[in-house]
Design a protein around this motif. Structure first.
Motif, PDB file in Angstrom:
ATOM      1  N   UNK A 277      12.670   8.340   5.309  1.00 14.05           N
ATOM      2  CA  UNK A 277      12.587   8.685   6.807  1.00 14.05           C
ATOM      3  C   UNK A 277      11.604   8.056   7.398  1.00 14.05           C
ATOM      4  N   UNK A 278      11.588   8.370   8.783  1.00 11.43           N
ATOM      5  CA  UNK A 278      10.795   7.236   9.727  1.00 11.43           C
ATOM      6  C   UNK A 278       9.317   7.845  10.629  1.00 11.43           C
ATOM      7  N   UNK A 279       8.944   7.018  10.819  1.00 14.38           N
ATOM      8  CA  UNK A 279       7.442   7.108  11.144  1.00 14.38           C
ATOM      9  C   UNK A 279       7.617   8.239  12.642  1.00 14.38           C
TER      10      UNK A 279
ATOM     11  N   UNK B 220      10.340   4.451   6.811  1.00  9.41           N
ATOM     12  CA  UNK B 220       9.351   4.668   5.971  1.00  9.41           C
ATOM     13  C   UNK B 220      10.039   5.000   4.057  1.00  9.41           C
ATOM     14  N   UNK B 221       9.832   4.876   3.334  1.00  8.55           N
ATOM     15  CA  UNK B 221      10.388   5.257   2.461  1.00  8.55           C
ATOM     16  C   UNK B 221       9.009   6.571   1.008  1.00  8.55           C
ATOM     17  N   UNK B 222      10.352   7.258   1.155  1.00  6.64           N
ATOM     18  CA  UNK B 222       9.280   8.720   0.350  1.00  6.64           C
ATOM     19  C   UNK B 222       9.233   8.321  -1.437  1.00  6.64           C
ATOM     20  N   UNK B 223       8.377   8.041  -1.694  1.00  8.06           N
ATOM     21  CA  UNK B 223       8.595   7.482  -3.435  1.00  8.06           C
ATOM     22  C   UNK B 223       6.791   8.919  -4.616  1.00  8.06           C
TER      23      UNK B 223
ATOM     24  N   UNK C  47       5.655   4.896   1.570  1.00 11.73           N
ATOM     25  CA  UNK C  47       5.401   3.337   1.383  1.00 11.73           C
ATOM     26  C   UNK C  47       6.422   2.338   2.811  1.00 11.73           C
ATOM     27  N   UNK C  48       6.152   1.781   3.380  1.00 14.03           N
ATOM     28  CA  UNK C  48       6.951   0.560   4.171  1.00 14.03           C
ATOM     29  C   UNK C  48       8.221   0.599   3.812  1.00 14.03           C
ATOM     30  N   UNK C  49       9.098   0.711   4.645  1.00 14.56           N
ATOM     31  CA  UNK C  49      10.448  -0.253   4.780  1.00 14.56           C
ATOM     32  C   UNK C  49      10.691  -0.686   5.226  1.00 14.56           C
ATOM     33  N   UNK C  50       9.403  -2.094   5.194  1.00 14.17           N
ATOM     34  CA  UNK C  50      10.122  -3.576   5.089  1.00 14.17           C
ATOM     35  C   UNK C  50      10.830  -3.994   4.461  1.00 14.17           C
ATOM     36  N   UNK C  51      11.860  -4.635   4.858  1.00 11.40           N
ATOM     37  CA  UNK C  51      12.713  -5.523   4.211  1.00 11.40           C
ATOM     38  C   UNK C  51      11.871  -7.162   3.247  1.00 11.40           C
ATOM     39  N   UNK C  52      11.066  -7.566   4.423  1.00 12.15           N
ATOM     40  CA  UNK C  52       9.969  -8.761   3.665  1.00 12.15           C
ATOM     41  C   UNK C  52       8.858  -7.807   2.104  1.00 12.15           C
TER      42      UNK C  52
ATOM     43  N   UNK D 193       0.979  -1.224   0.350  1.00 13.52           N
ATOM     44  CA  UNK D 193      -0.303   0.516   0.383  1.00 13.52           C
ATOM     45  C   UNK D 193       0.658   0.782  -0.154  1.00 13.52           C
ATOM     46  N   UNK D 194       0.135   1.892  -0.527  1.00 13.81           N
ATOM     47  CA  UNK D 194       1.279   3.781  -0.952  1.00 13.81           C
ATOM     48  C   UNK D 194       0.287   4.768   0.388  1.00 13.81           C
ATOM     49  N   UNK D 195       1.389   5.290   1.691  1.00 18.00           N
ATOM     50  CA  UNK D 195       0.156   6.017   2.251  1.00 18.00           C
ATOM     51  C   UNK D 195       0.256   7.551   2.111  1.00 18.00           C
TER      52      UNK D 195
END
Length: 140
Positions: A35-37, A49-52, A57-62, A7-9
Motif C-alpha cells: 500500500x502507499x501512504x 508500506x507493507x500490510x502485515x 511496516x515501512x517499505x524502506x529498502x534499508x 516499528x509496526x503501525x
C-alpha cells in the motif's frame, strides 16, 4: 525480514505505533499486500508500506528485505549458517532422499529455482537442492 530495528503501525500513514521490534530479533513478516501512504493528494507519490499481520511496516529498502535470495550469488557459493545445519534433497520441492549438511560447509551453486513465486531453492553442482532462505545459508 527486518534488517534492523523496526516499528509496526496501525495505519498506513504510520500514525499509531503498536509494536517495536529490536534489531536482534530479526523479525520475519508475511506481506499481505503493498500500500502507499496517503499524505499526498496523488497516490503514486505516496511512500511504500507493507500490510502485515497486525498492521503496517515501512517499505524502506534499508529496513526490510526478502527472506529468500532472489538470484544466484556472484561467487556461485553459499555457506551454511544454521546451527543444526541443513538438509540436501533430490527434488526441488525438498522431497526424496536427503542428507545432512553441517554448519560452516561451503557449497557450490549451479542455479536458482523459483517455486510458487515465493520460495526459492538452490540447485547444487551435484544435482541436489537446498533452501535459499537467508536464515539458513549466506552467500559468499
Amino acid at each position: 525480514m527486518a534488517k534492523g530495528a523496526l516499528n509496526r503501525y496501525q495505519t498506513v500513514n504510520l500514525d499509531k505505533k503498536n509494536r517495536h521490534y529490536q534489531r536482534k530479533q530479526r523479525a520475519i513478516f508475511k506481506v499481505s499486500y503493498t500500500d502507499y501512504s496517503r499524505n499526498t493528494s496523488n497516490r503514486l507519490t505516496g511512500v511504500k508500506r507493507y500490510k502485515v499481520a497486525g498492521g503496517y511496516i515501512s517499505g524502506n529498502p534499508r529496513l526490510v528485505t526478502n527472506l529468500y535470495y532472489q538470484g544466484r550469488p556472484h561467487s556461485r557459493q553459499v555457506r551454511v549458517i544454521a546451527r543444526p545445519g541443513i538438509r540436501g534433497y533430490q527434488h526441488q520441492n525438498l522431497t526424496g532422499r536427503s542428507y545432512k549438511i553441517p554448519k560452516g560447509k561451503v557449497l557450490k551453486i549451479r542455479r536458482i529455482i523459483v517455486r510458487n513465486g515465493l520460495v526459492n531453492r538452490y540447485q547444487l553442482t551435484n544435482g541436489h537442492y537446498i533452501t535459499a532462505n537467508k536464515t539458513f545459508v549466506k552467500t559468499k
